[in-house]
Design an enzyme around this catalytic site. Structure first.
Site, PDB file in Angstrom:
ATOM      1  N   HIS A   1      -8.763  -3.239  -3.679  1.00 23.70           N
ATOM      2  CA  HIS A   1      -7.892  -2.532  -2.733  1.00 23.70           C
ATOM      3  C   HIS A   1      -8.254  -1.048  -2.676  1.00 23.70           C
ATOM      4  CE1 HIS A   1      -3.772  -1.944  -0.829  1.00 23.70           C
ATOM      5  NE2 HIS A   1      -4.118  -0.705  -1.152  1.00 23.70           N
ATOM      6  N   GLU A   2      -8.462  -0.417  -3.844  1.00 25.34           N
ATOM      7  CA  GLU A   2      -8.780   1.015  -3.881  1.00 25.34           C
ATOM      8  C   GLU A   2     -10.183   1.295  -3.351  1.00 25.34           C
ATOM      9  OE1 GLU A   2      -6.339   2.992  -4.280  1.00 25.34           O
ATOM     10  OE2 GLU A   2      -5.138   1.214  -4.739  1.00 25.34           O
TER      11      GLU A   2
ATOM     12  N   HIS B   1     -10.049   1.564   0.258  1.00 25.19           N
ATOM     13  CA  HIS B   1      -9.590   2.889   0.698  1.00 25.19           C
ATOM     14  C   HIS B   1     -10.767   3.867   0.782  1.00 25.19           C
ATOM     15  CE1 HIS B   1      -5.312   2.848   1.292  1.00 25.19           C
ATOM     16  NE2 HIS B   1      -5.066   2.310   0.110  1.00 25.19           N
TER      17      HIS B   1
ATOM     18  N   CYS C   1       0.854  -1.187   0.000  1.00 24.25           N
ATOM     19  CA  CYS C   1       0.000   0.000   0.000  1.00 24.25           C
ATOM     20  C   CYS C   1       0.885   1.230   0.000  1.00 24.25           C
ATOM     21  CB  CYS C   1      -0.915   0.006   1.226  1.00 24.25           C
ATOM     22  SG  CYS C   1      -2.001   1.444   1.322  1.00 24.25           S
TER      23      CYS C   1
END
Length: 510
Positions: A475-476, A479, A433
């Site tokens: 993953h994004e 976030h 990350c």
């Protein structure tokens, strides 16, 4: 009853303030905290029990990002208010109180300079003070802290236990007043730890006392020395008192070829400083200067640097060799403005754009993400592909970009994305990350996901992503929902330091 032009202008200011506060999804208490005001003060202004001040308007505009509307409404109100005072031939008005009620000591200007010479750093801070309170000021608290390895707290603690900072080496000196009127200030220890000191600078010496009385101004200047073996490559200023202007200077030998950047840390984010650093050379010295007006209370401004020339002290010189790779990794990410783990911004759910009404803002955010992506790819070879979410560049809005493992492919833009479907088949791969780049961790994710996301015109589409792209996109989206990959790791899995990770430069295996 007919209202006056001044009252109407004040109402228009309050209306604009309330509108933009609601638009940004903030409560009055949240806005007050971001602005550095007492929680009740925003309520008093919106309730028209307090008149708006210049400082209040500036800070509200900066926090809410109203495109100048709040500031324009204040100027209209302020001009009418002063025009009315002139027309009535009143006594000259008292200067507009730019601070919230109950304020005592304020800093009208701070100039902090850090100079490297002969293996040590000399810090000199000059503050122009004004006593806006009702009581005399007889002492001033100064906090001094060192952190040799700011990205390795355990390493710093060990280092400073073995090499504690001492008052003898610091050669602390302080003076109040200027020129012939300057008076040496005595000081008294409040806190004495290995890496932190707090002292009271007293408005007194062996010749007597010289308090700063209400309505009076003075200048204090203090300086101290710390050896390079105890000072990390950073210089931070924390805004603990209301401050009108802050200036920071770094003074290094030009032969060291110093590279300098700045980071602003608030309660919500860690982002690059909003104005560029100025550099000039003088007598073989490289001097960097940065300034800001009306900084927020509790904000922190940190200048960081690295030396590339011969003879310069090495950041790694006193560090455990096996940790150097780790430290450089996060240091580079922080240096180009990537918000790092520990920031509250990474734990907040990002606000969705109202499209197409906020199309311009969405496009500007995507442009900023793509620009950051280009800077990232200059630093690191992302063979697995790379993604970047808006919170990682200090913006709590639902936008992300993902560049596939195939470098020739264009980045995928995601606005207001959400996962609406996923496969039952999963695999476990190491992830990294940008906001936590010193480590890698094993994360299990689905091999295919369906993502609903928006176009700039507001139309919704569903796109299917597989394997590497499914992992990157998921993953994004995490976030944007305030989640980090470590939250998805198996409780028995351990993070792997990047120096021990042996798959850098290789794509994921499928």
């Amino acid at each position: 009853m007919t209202t006056s032009p001044v009252e109407r202008a004040a109402d228009q200011f309050v209306t604009a303030l309330a509108h933009w506060r609601v638009e940004r999804g903030m409560s009055k208490k949240q806005l007050a905290a971001r602005m550095g005001f007492d929680p009740s003060y925003v309520s008093h202004v919106e309730g028209r029990r307090h008149k708006p001040t210049e400082d209040f308007a500036r800070r509200a505009e900066a926090v809410l990002g109203a495109g100048g509307v709040i500031w324009q409404r204040f100027q209209e109100y302020d001009e009418l208010r002063h025009a009315r005072g002139t027309a009535l031939h009143r006594d000259p008005p008292v200067p507009v109180q730019w601070l919230p009620p109950g304020t005592g000591l304020i800093v009208e200007q701070e100039i902090a300079e850090l100079t490297y010479a002969d293996g040590a750093y000399r810090c000199r801070v000059r503050r122009s003070l004004y006593n806006a309170g009702a009581e005399p000021v007889t002492r001033y608290l100064v906090k001094i802290a060192v952190d040799r390895y700011p990205h390795d707290p355990a390493g710093s603690n060990r280092h400073h236990r073995e090499h504690p900072l001492t008052f003898d080496e610091m050669d602390l000196e302080a003076v109040a007043g200027e020129g012939d009127a300057g008076e040496p200030m005595q000081w008294r220890v409040k806190l004495d730890r290995d890496a932190a000191k707090e002292v009271w600078l007293l408005f007194a010496n062996e010749r007597g006392q010289f308090p700063l009385y209400p309505g009076r101004r003075t200048v204090i200047e203090y300086a101290y020395t710390v050896g390079a073996e105890k000072w990390g490559q950073w210089f931070q200023r924390a805004v603990r008192l209301p401050t009108r202007r802050l200036t920071v200077r770094l003074n290094f030998p030009a032969a060291f070829d110093p590279q300098v950047w700045g980071v602003e840390t608030s309660l919500a984010a860690e982002v690059p400083v909003r104005t560029p650093l100025e550099r000039h050379e003088e007598d073989g010295r490289a001097i960097f200067e940065w300034s800001t007006d009306s900084p927020l209370l509790n904000a922190r401004y940190r200048l960081e640097w690295r030396f590339r020339g011969p003879g310069a002290p090495s950041y790694a010189e006193f560090a455990p060799a096996e940790r150097n790779g780790d430290r450089r990794a996060s240091h580079q990410m922080r240096g180009i403005g990537i918000v790092q783990r520990g920031s509250d911004l990474l734990r907040q759910r990002a606000r969705h754009f109202q499209l197409p009404r906020e199309e311009a803002q969405a496009r500007e955010t995507v442009d900023a993400l793509l620009a950051s992506l280009r800077r990232l790819e200059d630093l690191h070879d992302f063979s697995k592909g790379v993604g970047l979410a808006a919170p990682q560049i200090g913006r709590s809005v639902a936008a992300a970009v993902v560049r596939p493992p195939d470098r020739a492919a264009e980045p995928v833009v995601l606005l207001n994305p959400r996962i609406v479907g996923e496969s039952g088949d999963r695999d476990e791969q190491y992830e990294g990350c940008l906001s936590f780049f010193d480590y890698r961790g094993l994360v299990k994710r689905p091999l295919r996901i369906e993502v609903e996301h928006a176009r700039h015109d507001g139309a919704r589409v569903i796109t299917s992503f597989e394997r590497a792209m499914a992992r990157l996109v998921a993953h994004e989206i995490d976030h944007l929902e305030g989640r980090l990959y470590v939250d998805r790791m198996n409780a028995e899995s351990n993070l792997v330091p990047v120096a021990d990770y042996h798959q850098t430069g290789r794509p994921w295996d499928y």
